[in-house]
Design a protein around this motif. Structure first.
Motif, short mmCIF file in Angstrom:
data_model
loop_
_atom_site.label_atom_id
_atom_site.label_comp_id
_atom_site.label_asym_id
_atom_site.label_seq_id
_atom_site.Cartn_x
_atom_site.Cartn_y
_atom_site.Cartn_z
N ALA A 1 36.71 37.51 43.56
CA ALA A 1 35.48 36.90 43.06
C ALA A 1 34.36 37.04 44.09
O ALA A 1 33.21 37.29 43.72
CB ALA A 1 35.71 35.42 42.74
N GLU B 1 33.58 38.19 34.50
CA GLU B 1 34.70 38.60 35.36
C GLU B 1 34.81 37.69 36.59
O GLU B 1 35.90 37.34 37.02
CB GLU B 1 34.52 40.06 35.78
CG GLU B 1 35.73 40.64 36.45
CD GLU B 1 35.58 42.12 36.76
OE1 GLU B 1 36.45 42.66 37.46
OE2 GLU B 1 34.58 42.73 36.34
N PHE B 2 33.66 37.31 37.13
CA PHE B 2 33.62 36.37 38.25
C PHE B 2 34.26 35.05 37.85
O PHE B 2 35.10 34.50 38.57
CB PHE B 2 32.17 36.17 38.70
CG PHE B 2 31.97 35.10 39.73
CD1 PHE B 2 32.22 35.36 41.06
CD2 PHE B 2 31.54 33.84 39.36
CE1 PHE B 2 32.03 34.38 42.02
CE2 PHE B 2 31.35 32.85 40.30
CZ PHE B 2 31.60 33.12 41.63
N PRO C 1 33.35 31.11 45.67
CA PRO C 1 34.62 31.67 46.12
C PRO C 1 34.89 31.45 47.60
O PRO C 1 36.04 31.29 48.01
CB PRO C 1 34.50 33.16 45.80
CG PRO C 1 33.05 33.43 45.63
CD PRO C 1 32.45 32.14 45.17
N TRP D 1 26.86 34.89 37.56
CA TRP D 1 27.55 35.98 38.24
C TRP D 1 28.40 36.81 37.29
O TRP D 1 28.95 37.82 37.68
CB TRP D 1 28.42 35.44 39.37
CG TRP D 1 27.65 34.77 40.44
CD1 TRP D 1 27.63 33.44 40.70
CD2 TRP D 1 26.75 35.36 41.38
NE1 TRP D 1 26.80 33.18 41.75
CE2 TRP D 1 26.23 34.34 42.19
CE3 TRP D 1 26.33 36.66 41.61
CZ2 TRP D 1 25.33 34.57 43.20
CZ3 TRP D 1 25.43 36.89 42.62
CH2 TRP D 1 24.94 35.86 43.41
N GLU E 1 38.06 35.33 37.58
CA GLU E 1 38.73 35.32 38.89
C GLU E 1 38.78 33.92 39.49
O GLU E 1 39.79 33.51 40.07
CB GLU E 1 38.05 36.30 39.85
CG GLU E 1 38.26 37.75 39.52
CD GLU E 1 39.71 38.19 39.57
OE1 GLU E 1 40.54 37.56 40.25
OE2 GLU E 1 40.02 39.19 38.89
N ILE E 2 37.69 33.18 39.35
CA ILE E 2 37.67 31.79 39.84
C ILE E 2 38.71 30.96 39.09
O ILE E 2 39.46 30.18 39.69
CB ILE E 2 36.26 31.18 39.70
CG1 ILE E 2 35.26 31.88 40.63
CG2 ILE E 2 36.28 29.67 39.97
CD1 ILE E 2 35.51 31.70 42.10
N SER F 1 42.59 35.94 44.43
CA SER F 1 41.65 35.81 43.31
C SER F 1 40.26 35.43 43.81
O SER F 1 39.25 35.98 43.34
CB SER F 1 42.15 34.75 42.32
OG SER F 1 43.32 35.19 41.69
N TYR F 2 40.19 34.51 44.75
CA TYR F 2 38.89 34.11 45.29
C TYR F 2 38.24 35.25 46.07
O TYR F 2 37.03 35.41 46.06
CB TYR F 2 39.03 32.87 46.17
CG TYR F 2 39.48 31.64 45.40
CD1 TYR F 2 39.03 31.39 44.11
CD2 TYR F 2 40.35 30.72 45.96
CE1 TYR F 2 39.45 30.28 43.42
CE2 TYR F 2 40.77 29.60 45.28
CZ TYR F 2 40.32 29.37 44.00
OH TYR F 2 40.73 28.26 43.32
#
Length: 94
Positions: free
Chosen positions: A57, A30-31, A67, A27, A34-35, A53-54
């Motif tokens: 994501a 950046e994904f 997420p 993914w 965020e996770i 944050s989730y």
């Protein structure tokens, strides 16, 4: 009792598989960032920030389960405070 143990171990396996390597999920970086931010906020008991944050994501990869699973975990840990703090989510859940 066996049913509870089975449910617990199933959830444990699914959670560990989902959290093992988010960057390798395909993914994007950046994904994964965020996770990771969500995970660090969750450890610090900053539930609102972890949830945000989730959610970011989830917008980056809407079909990814990670997420959504982690958001559900945050909401579960947050408990009864969710309706008061996140009133935008409450009408959706009802």
């Amino acid at each position: 009792m066996n049913r509870i143990l089975f449910s617990f171990f199933t959830l444990l396996i699914v959670t560990s598989a989902a959290t093992a390597h988010p960057a390798q999920s395909g993914w994007g970086e950046e994904f994964a960032v965020e996770i990771a931010h969500g995970d660090s906020h969750l450890v610090a008991l900053e539930y609102a920030r972890a949830l945000e944050s989730y959610e970011r994501a989830a917008k980056l990869a809407p079909h990814a389960a990670i997420p959504h699973l982690k958001s559900a975990n945050v909401l579960y840990k947050w408990g009864n405070a969710v309706p008061a703090r996140r009133s935008d989510l409450w009408p959706v859940a009802v």
